[in-house]
Design a protein around this motif. Sequence first.
Motif, PDB file in Angstrom:
ATOM      1  N   ALA A   1       0.717  -1.236  -0.032  1.00  0.00           N
ATOM      2  CA  ALA A   1       0.006   0.023   0.153  1.00  0.00           C
ATOM      3  C   ALA A   1       0.778   1.322   0.063  1.00  0.00           C
ATOM      4  N   SER A   2       2.050   1.278   0.942  1.00  0.00           N
ATOM      5  CA  SER A   2       2.731   2.508   0.873  1.00  0.00           C
ATOM      6  C   SER A   2       3.345   2.820  -0.660  1.00  0.00           C
ATOM      7  N   GLU A   3       3.814   1.337  -1.352  1.00  0.00           N
ATOM      8  CA  GLU A   3       4.635   1.707  -2.390  1.00  0.00           C
ATOM      9  C   GLU A   3       3.662   2.221  -3.698  1.00  0.00           C
ATOM     10  N   ILE A   4       2.501   1.798  -3.534  1.00  0.00           N
ATOM     11  CA  ILE A   4       1.686   1.882  -4.807  1.00  0.00           C
ATOM     12  C   ILE A   4       0.865   3.140  -4.693  1.00  0.00           C
ATOM     13  N   HIS A   5       0.535   3.780  -3.463  1.00  0.00           N
ATOM     14  CA  HIS A   5      -0.567   4.909  -3.345  1.00  0.00           C
ATOM     15  C   HIS A   5      -0.356   5.912  -2.121  1.00  0.00           C
ATOM     16  N   ASP A   6       0.647   5.531  -1.293  1.00  0.00           N
ATOM     17  CA  ASP A   6       0.607   6.467  -0.100  1.00  0.00           C
ATOM     18  C   ASP A   6       1.141   7.933  -0.659  1.00  0.00           C
ATOM     19  N   PRO A   7       0.131   8.672  -0.214  1.00  0.00           N
ATOM     20  CA  PRO A   7       0.266  10.063  -0.739  1.00  0.00           C
ATOM     21  C   PRO A   7       1.651  10.736  -0.281  1.00  0.00           C
ATOM     22  N   LEU A   8       1.950  10.566   1.075  1.00  0.00           N
ATOM     23  CA  LEU A   8       3.326  11.169   1.737  1.00  0.00           C
ATOM     24  C   LEU A   8       4.340  10.668   0.864  1.00  0.00           C
ATOM     25  N   LEU A   9       4.591   9.250   0.666  1.00  0.00           N
ATOM     26  CA  LEU A   9       5.598   8.881  -0.020  1.00  0.00           C
ATOM     27  C   LEU A   9       5.737   9.250  -1.246  1.00  0.00           C
ATOM     28  N   ARG A  10       4.780   9.256  -2.053  1.00  0.00           N
ATOM     29  CA  ARG A  10       4.547   9.792  -3.599  1.00  0.00           C
ATOM     30  C   ARG A  10       5.007  10.992  -3.744  1.00  0.00           C
ATOM     31  N   SER A  11       4.651  12.075  -2.726  1.00  0.00           N
ATOM     32  CA  SER A  11       4.797  13.281  -2.981  1.00  0.00           C
ATOM     33  C   SER A  11       6.112  13.593  -2.753  1.00  0.00           C
ATOM     34  N   ALA A  12       6.891  12.872  -1.904  1.00  0.00           N
ATOM     35  CA  ALA A  12       8.350  13.111  -1.505  1.00  0.00           C
ATOM     36  C   ALA A  12       9.126  12.568  -2.681  1.00  0.00           C
ATOM     37  N   ARG A  13       8.795  11.932  -3.477  1.00  0.00           N
ATOM     38  CA  ARG A  13       9.633  11.379  -4.583  1.00  0.00           C
ATOM     39  C   ARG A  13       9.538  12.185  -5.908  1.00  0.00           C
ATOM     40  N   SER A  14      10.572  12.178  -6.535  1.00  0.00           N
ATOM     41  CA  SER A  14      10.586  12.763  -7.876  1.00  0.00           C
ATOM     42  C   SER A  14       9.799  12.153  -8.823  1.00  0.00           C
ATOM     43  N   PHE A  15       8.945  12.528  -9.780  1.00  0.00           N
ATOM     44  CA  PHE A  15       7.724  11.953 -10.642  1.00  0.00           C
ATOM     45  C   PHE A  15       8.926  11.057 -11.744  1.00  0.00           C
ATOM     46  N   ALA A  16       8.377   9.962 -11.609  1.00  0.00           N
ATOM     47  CA  ALA A  16       8.916   8.960 -12.860  1.00  0.00           C
ATOM     48  C   ALA A  16       7.791   8.248 -13.702  1.00  0.00           C
ATOM     49  N   GLY A  17       7.816   8.569 -14.879  1.00  0.00           N
ATOM     50  CA  GLY A  17       6.708   8.199 -15.651  1.00  0.00           C
ATOM     51  C   GLY A  17       6.456   6.625 -15.493  1.00  0.00           C
ATOM     52  N   ASP A  18       7.483   5.941 -15.745  1.00  0.00           N
ATOM     53  CA  ASP A  18       7.466   4.290 -15.507  1.00  0.00           C
ATOM     54  C   ASP A  18       6.806   3.829 -14.327  1.00  0.00           C
ATOM     55  N   ARG A  19       7.347   4.318 -13.114  1.00  0.00           N
ATOM     56  CA  ARG A  19       6.917   3.994 -11.787  1.00  0.00           C
ATOM     57  C   ARG A  19       5.465   4.522 -11.675  1.00  0.00           C
ATOM     58  N   ASN A  20       5.122   5.408 -12.402  1.00  0.00           N
ATOM     59  CA  ASN A  20       3.755   5.968 -12.227  1.00  0.00           C
ATOM     60  C   ASN A  20       2.527   5.016 -13.039  1.00  0.00           C
ATOM     61  N   LYS A  21       3.044   4.612 -14.028  1.00  0.00           N
ATOM     62  CA  LYS A  21       2.352   3.768 -14.986  1.00  0.00           C
ATOM     63  C   LYS A  21       2.168   2.529 -14.361  1.00  0.00           C
ATOM     64  N   ARG A  22       3.380   1.831 -13.563  1.00  0.00           N
ATOM     65  CA  ARG A  22       3.372   0.510 -13.064  1.00  0.00           C
ATOM     66  C   ARG A  22       2.334   0.517 -11.666  1.00  0.00           C
ATOM     67  N   ASP A  23       2.563   1.574 -11.103  1.00  0.00           N
ATOM     68  CA  ASP A  23       1.721   1.681  -9.803  1.00  0.00           C
ATOM     69  C   ASP A  23       0.302   1.669 -10.174  1.00  0.00           C
TER      70      ASP A  23
ATOM     71  N   GLU B   1      -6.553   7.552   0.721  1.00  0.00           N
ATOM     72  CA  GLU B   1      -6.515   7.991  -0.881  1.00  0.00           C
ATOM     73  C   GLU B   1      -5.322   7.860  -1.531  1.00  0.00           C
ATOM     74  N   TYR B   2      -5.473   7.911  -2.803  1.00  0.00           N
ATOM     75  CA  TYR B   2      -4.199   7.857  -3.714  1.00  0.00           C
ATOM     76  C   TYR B   2      -4.261   9.330  -4.109  1.00  0.00           C
ATOM     77  N   VAL B   3      -2.916   9.700  -4.153  1.00  0.00           N
ATOM     78  CA  VAL B   3      -2.539  11.125  -4.891  1.00  0.00           C
ATOM     79  C   VAL B   3      -1.708  11.156  -5.967  1.00  0.00           C
ATOM     80  N   ASN B   4      -2.438  11.364  -7.180  1.00  0.00           N
ATOM     81  CA  ASN B   4      -1.772  11.419  -8.387  1.00  0.00           C
ATOM     82  C   ASN B   4      -0.852  12.589  -8.361  1.00  0.00           C
ATOM     83  N   THR B   5       0.295  12.240  -8.471  1.00  0.00           N
ATOM     84  CA  THR B   5       1.576  13.429  -8.747  1.00  0.00           C
ATOM     85  C   THR B   5       2.275  13.161 -10.140  1.00  0.00           C
TER      86      THR B   5
END
Length: 299
Positions: A58-80, A133-137
């Motif tokens: 759950a943390s890896e694929i949709h945790d809002p805090l973790l995702r917002s702290a990472r730089s956006f990566a298109g491949d990872r976003n698509k995978r998640d 909630e899932y936060v799309n970044t």
Amino acid sequence: MRNKFCYTLTLVFLRLYPNPSSDFLKPFLSFLDISVTSQSTSNLHTTLLTLHLLCEIASEIHDPLLRSARSFAGDRNKRDGLVRDSLRATGETQAVIEGTLVLVERGMNVTGQPMMEEAVEWALRTLAAWAREYVNTGPRSTSDMFSSAWVDITISVTPQSLALYQQLVNHASPVYRSAALTIYNTLLAMGTKTPAEKLQVMSVLNVMAFIPSIEQNSQRSGKSRSSEEERFRENLAKLLSSQGVEAVKVYEDVGLLLTSRFHFIDVLSLVTDRRYKPFASGKVVVRDTTASYQIFGRS
């Protein structure tokens, strides 16, 4: 060691799911189905492993805090996104929620079994993590982020689950009570398509029906309160704040002014009631057209 192993398993899961291993989680989910006996509750290592794994996923694929702290990566976003869609399509999100609910129901009243208590606590954490909630970044500014419910709220909120959450907020264990409040807070903050749907969620959860009574009960321990009790009261104040925030958000919808006003007045009445110490000195601030609402209180 368990945490490291679970994280490694999570990375393997993300690498193999849904192709070529669409049934990766199936054997793990079977470990959530436990029988409550003295022998079975003393050996729950595989169950705890599964719960840790589910929280990591759950943390890896949709945790809002973790995702917002990472730089956006298109491949990872698509995978998640593919993983989330596949989990929904195969019914595994529902299997996770239902499995953890059954585990909590069976184990919440087991006493004298530390491993069972740990399993119930982690099952409650899993419920909150998978309902978040899932936060799309995407490649956009922070102000452009938007939230949506990843797991359908109707899976987490049923007559049976609501009855269980009610039992938990009145449980003798402050750890279970705090975890239940976290679940309520998560469900209350979940995104909805319309303000009318948000009001429906607020009415179904009906947190103001139990906040005053359990707050008064928690006062009775006075200065002898444990750290768990203090954490419970803090989570209680957070839940009250969330109720006020959500009520003010939907206040902007003209057709819902009256109903949302009733929710807001319930919160305001409790905040200003001197009988409720952590909220009596609270401050309510309503700002501009976004109607941001904040409650600050200390016990």
